[in-house]
Design a protein around this motif. Structure first.
Motif, PDB file in Angstrom:
ATOM      1  N   MET A   1       0.843  -1.189   0.000  1.00  0.00           N
ATOM      2  CA  MET A   1       0.000   0.000   0.000  1.00  0.00           C
ATOM      3  C   MET A   1       0.880   1.241   0.000  1.00  0.00           C
ATOM      4  N   ALA A   2       0.530   2.198  -0.819  1.00  0.00           N
ATOM      5  CA  ALA A   2       1.289   3.441  -0.931  1.00  0.00           C
ATOM      6  C   ALA A   2       1.055   4.303   0.302  1.00  0.00           C
ATOM      7  N   ASP A   3       1.986   5.204   0.551  1.00  0.00           N
ATOM      8  CA  ASP A   3       1.878   6.149   1.657  1.00  0.00           C
ATOM      9  C   ASP A   3       1.067   7.345   1.179  1.00  0.00           C
ATOM     10  N   ILE A   4      -0.222   7.412   1.567  1.00  0.00           N
ATOM     11  CA  ILE A   4      -1.076   8.490   1.043  1.00  0.00           C
ATOM     12  C   ILE A   4      -0.771   9.839   1.684  1.00  0.00           C
ATOM     13  N   SER A   5       0.135   9.866   2.679  1.00  0.00           N
ATOM     14  CA  SER A   5       0.502  11.158   3.264  1.00  0.00           C
ATOM     15  C   SER A   5       1.248  12.019   2.237  1.00  0.00           C
ATOM     16  N   GLU A   6       1.753  11.396   1.160  1.00  0.00           N
ATOM     17  CA  GLU A   6       2.414  12.143   0.083  1.00  0.00           C
ATOM     18  C   GLU A   6       1.396  12.782  -0.858  1.00  0.00           C
ATOM     19  N   TYR A   7       0.154  12.322  -0.821  1.00  0.00           N
ATOM     20  CA  TYR A   7      -0.887  12.792  -1.731  1.00  0.00           C
ATOM     21  C   TYR A   7      -1.479  14.095  -1.207  1.00  0.00           C
ATOM     22  N   LYS A   8      -2.127  14.837  -2.100  1.00  0.00           N
ATOM     23  CA  LYS A   8      -2.696  16.144  -1.747  1.00  0.00           C
ATOM     24  C   LYS A   8      -4.140  16.267  -2.210  1.00  0.00           C
ATOM     25  N   VAL A   9      -4.928  16.980  -1.421  1.00  0.00           N
ATOM     26  CA  VAL A   9      -6.277  17.354  -1.845  1.00  0.00           C
ATOM     27  C   VAL A   9      -6.108  18.518  -2.808  1.00  0.00           C
ATOM     28  N   GLY A  10      -6.755  18.443  -3.951  1.00  0.00           N
ATOM     29  CA  GLY A  10      -6.642  19.507  -4.942  1.00  0.00           C
ATOM     30  C   GLY A  10      -8.002  19.882  -5.496  1.00  0.00           C
ATOM     31  N   ILE A  11      -8.037  21.027  -6.148  1.00  0.00           N
ATOM     32  CA  ILE A  11      -9.273  21.465  -6.792  1.00  0.00           C
ATOM     33  C   ILE A  11      -8.959  21.723  -8.268  1.00  0.00           C
ATOM     34  N   VAL A  12      -9.827  21.217  -9.134  1.00  0.00           N
ATOM     35  CA  VAL A  12      -9.625  21.341 -10.572  1.00  0.00           C
ATOM     36  C   VAL A  12      -9.944  22.776 -11.000  1.00  0.00           C
ATOM     37  N   LEU A  13      -8.925  23.453 -11.523  1.00  0.00           N
ATOM     38  CA  LEU A  13      -9.089  24.836 -11.983  1.00  0.00           C
ATOM     39  C   LEU A  13      -9.597  24.880 -13.413  1.00  0.00           C
ATOM     40  N   SER A  14      -9.151  23.915 -14.240  1.00  0.00           N
ATOM     41  CA  SER A  14      -9.643  23.834 -15.617  1.00  0.00           C
ATOM     42  C   SER A  14      -9.611  22.385 -16.063  1.00  0.00           C
ATOM     43  N   CYS A  15     -10.514  22.050 -16.962  1.00  0.00           N
ATOM     44  CA  CYS A  15     -10.655  20.684 -17.463  1.00  0.00           C
ATOM     45  C   CYS A  15     -10.943  20.757 -18.953  1.00  0.00           C
ATOM     46  N   GLU A  16     -10.044  20.170 -19.749  1.00  0.00           N
ATOM     47  CA  GLU A  16     -10.201  20.195 -21.198  1.00  0.00           C
ATOM     48  C   GLU A  16     -10.222  18.763 -21.727  1.00  0.00           C
ATOM     49  N   ASP A  17     -11.270  18.416 -22.468  1.00  0.00           N
ATOM     50  CA  ASP A  17     -11.352  17.092 -23.082  1.00  0.00           C
ATOM     51  C   ASP A  17     -10.403  17.024 -24.261  1.00  0.00           C
ATOM     52  N   ILE A  18      -9.676  15.899 -24.347  1.00  0.00           N
ATOM     53  CA  ILE A  18      -8.776  15.664 -25.476  1.00  0.00           C
ATOM     54  C   ILE A  18      -9.524  14.740 -26.426  1.00  0.00           C
ATOM     55  N   PRO A  19      -9.541  15.046 -27.730  1.00  0.00           N
ATOM     56  CA  PRO A  19     -10.228  14.153 -28.677  1.00  0.00           C
ATOM     57  C   PRO A  19      -9.704  12.717 -28.551  1.00  0.00           C
ATOM     58  N   LYS A  20     -10.630  11.768 -28.576  1.00  0.00           N
ATOM     59  CA  LYS A  20     -10.300  10.351 -28.434  1.00  0.00           C
ATOM     60  C   LYS A  20      -9.538   9.853 -29.654  1.00  0.00           C
ATOM     61  N   LYS A  21      -8.417   9.171 -29.392  1.00  0.00           N
ATOM     62  CA  LYS A  21      -7.613   8.603 -30.483  1.00  0.00           C
ATOM     63  C   LYS A  21      -7.416   7.117 -30.220  1.00  0.00           C
ATOM     64  N   GLY A  22      -8.452   6.339 -30.320  1.00  0.00           N
ATOM     65  CA  GLY A  22      -8.346   4.889 -30.161  1.00  0.00           C
ATOM     66  C   GLY A  22      -8.575   4.378 -28.752  1.00  0.00           C
ATOM     67  N   GLY A  23      -8.000   4.992 -27.750  1.00  0.00           N
ATOM     68  CA  GLY A  23      -8.131   4.510 -26.369  1.00  0.00           C
ATOM     69  C   GLY A  23      -9.254   5.198 -25.632  1.00  0.00           C
ATOM     70  N   LYS A  24      -9.105   5.244 -24.304  1.00  0.00           N
ATOM     71  CA  LYS A  24     -10.092   5.927 -23.463  1.00  0.00           C
ATOM     72  C   LYS A  24     -10.000   7.440 -23.691  1.00  0.00           C
ATOM     73  N   PRO A  25     -11.125   8.141 -23.586  1.00  0.00           N
ATOM     74  CA  PRO A  25     -11.072   9.597 -23.692  1.00  0.00           C
ATOM     75  C   PRO A  25     -10.257  10.160 -22.517  1.00  0.00           C
ATOM     76  N   MET A  26      -9.452  11.171 -22.781  1.00  0.00           N
ATOM     77  CA  MET A  26      -8.617  11.769 -21.745  1.00  0.00           C
ATOM     78  C   MET A  26      -9.021  13.215 -21.504  1.00  0.00           C
ATOM     79  N   VAL A  50     -14.452  13.850 -13.595  1.00  0.00           N
ATOM     80  CA  VAL A  50     -13.731  15.060 -13.207  1.00  0.00           C
ATOM     81  C   VAL A  50     -14.220  16.246 -14.043  1.00  0.00           C
ATOM     82  N   ARG A  51     -14.476  17.370 -13.353  1.00  0.00           N
ATOM     83  CA  ARG A  51     -14.959  18.578 -14.014  1.00  0.00           C
ATOM     84  C   ARG A  51     -14.332  19.799 -13.357  1.00  0.00           C
ATOM     85  N   ASP A  52     -14.512  20.975 -13.960  1.00  0.00           N
ATOM     86  CA  ASP A  52     -14.060  22.211 -13.317  1.00  0.00           C
ATOM     87  C   ASP A  52     -14.663  22.281 -11.929  1.00  0.00           C
ATOM     88  N   GLY A  53     -13.845  22.610 -10.946  1.00  0.00           N
ATOM     89  CA  GLY A  53     -14.329  22.757  -9.577  1.00  0.00           C
ATOM     90  C   GLY A  53     -14.356  21.473  -8.770  1.00  0.00           C
TER      91      GLY A  53
END
Length: 172
Positions: A1-26, A50-53
């Motif tokens: 199990m990873a040490d989650i104390s290294e992880y951070k709570v964050g807030i999404v400031l911007s979210c841009e969809d990348i056009p799908k190229k064969g795999g999962k949408p990013m 995941v969305r803005d905010g």
């Protein structure tokens, strides 16, 4: 199990969809994790929710994650789909929490400050005080709250009393 104390709570400031190229949408995100990077860090994800905010948990570059095979991997700043990514959005499995789906970003409420360590276990919605709980089913978003045994007994007693009163009224 990873040490989650290294992880951070964050807030999404911007979210841009990348056009799908064969795999999962990013999505290309800018996420504020409370560091010196005023504009947020870039993160590429396939998490569909995941969305803005959105308030999410981020494993930033330099932290360690555990792969599905159980091996520890140290994250580095990299390029994903031609876009820089300085971290990874966490799902419940990565945090060691029960419940939740793999690949779906953990969403936290505003009570978790940006830049802080995520909680060790999955937060539960705050329970309403006994006095505040109305009798009968309560619509809360898409789901209905189940009645407690005491609430069911109280409703049944009220129905019996109403029937008895109606019957007594008919006979008089």
């Amino acid at each position: 199990m990873a040490d989650i104390s290294e992880y951070k709570v964050g807030i999404v400031l911007s979210c841009e969809d990348i056009p799908k190229k064969g795999g999962k949408p990013m999505k290309v995100l800018k996420v504020d994790i409370g560091s010196e990077d005023d504009g947020g860090i870039p993160v590429v994800t396939t998490a569909p929710n995941v969305r803005d905010g959105s308030r999410v948990v981020v494993a930033p570059a330099g932290s360690t994650v555990v792969s599905e095979e159980g091996e520890e991997i140290q994250l580095t700043k990299s390029t994903v789909g031609g876009h820089p990514s300085w971290g990874m959005i966490c799902d419940t499995r990565m945090l060691g929490w029960s419940g939740g789906a793999a690949g779906v970003a953990v969403q936290l409420d505003e009570s978790f400050p940006v830049g802080t360590e995520p909680p060790a276990s999955k937060p539960r919605p705050k329970q309403q005080e006994e006095d505040e709980v109305p009798a009968g089913p309560v619509e809360d978003g898409l789901f209905e709250r189940k009645l407690t045994k005491e609430e069911k007994k109280k409703l049944a007693a009220e129905k019996r009393a109403a029937k008895k009163a109606a019957k007594a009224e008919k006979t008089t």
